[in-house]
Design a protein around this motif. Structure first.
Motif: not given
Length: 208
Positions: A128-140
């Protein structure tokens, strides 16, 4: 849609990464996001990208600017060098993609993403990113039309030219090409001087 602002963003990201190279030296790319070539035609290629995990940083902008969009690079780079809950260092991959879409009149969305290595694609959950503006995306899964070129694209006009050439190649041949969403893809460190790889992508509309 006009792509100049989006083109500036990828150029800016590569210029910013020069500072990274000074500290890290040239990082070798271990993996490239997998894809299948559906068709090769004059001036373009059609590719299928399976569903995949990417780490991303996005923004909503009233007025796109190079300064605002380049801010996505460092949060993503910090994530892969350990700014995550596991303090994990994650190898650099390719490509770095930048997507820009016009969400509404006068509103824009931008998204820069790094492809996550294969060991994070199946089974292992990315940290999990520490930066709230960074996120993991499951790109379709998606199908895209691609134009590939080499060299250093250091000016917005150069990216604009590649995008317009791709549009010309697709015109009257690919009625399903979607010009409302535009991707730029960069594969190389700024310190690589030969055999560079740059791409512009337009998505293929889904069948109704």
């Amino acid at each position: 849609m006009k792509v100049t602002f989006a083109l500036f963003s990828l150029v800016a990201a590569h210029l910013v990464s020069l500072q990274v190279v000074e500290a890290q030296k040239e990082a070798e790319v271990d993996e490239i996001a997998p894809y299948d070539i559906i068709k090769t035609a004059e001036g373009y290629e059609e590719r299928y990208y399976p569903q995949a995990r990417w780490v991303c940083h996005g923004k909503s902008l009233d007025s796109p600017s190079m300064r605002k969009m380049q801010q996505s690079f460092f949060p993503l780079f910090q994530y892969i060098i350990g700014n995550n809950v596991d303090d994990a260092q994650i190898p650099m991959t390719a490509p770095v993609t930048m997507k820009m879409s016009q969400a509404a009149e006068g509103k824009w969305t931008t998204q820069m993403c790094f492809y996550l290595p294969n060991n994070y694609q199946v089974g292992v959950v990315p940290p999990t990113p520490m930066d709230a503006e960074v996120y993991i995306e499951d790109r379709p899964a998606m199908t895209v039309f691609v134009r590939r070129t080499g060299g250093f694209l250091t000016r917005a006009a150069q990216w604009d030219y590649q995008a317009e050439e791709l549009k010309k190649a697709l015109k009257n041949k690919e009625p399903t090409a979607d010009y409302t969403t535009f991707y730029m893809a960069g594969y190389d460190s700024p310190m690589k001087f030969m055999n560079r790889r740059n791409e512009v992508w337009f998505m293929k509309k889904s069948a109704m």
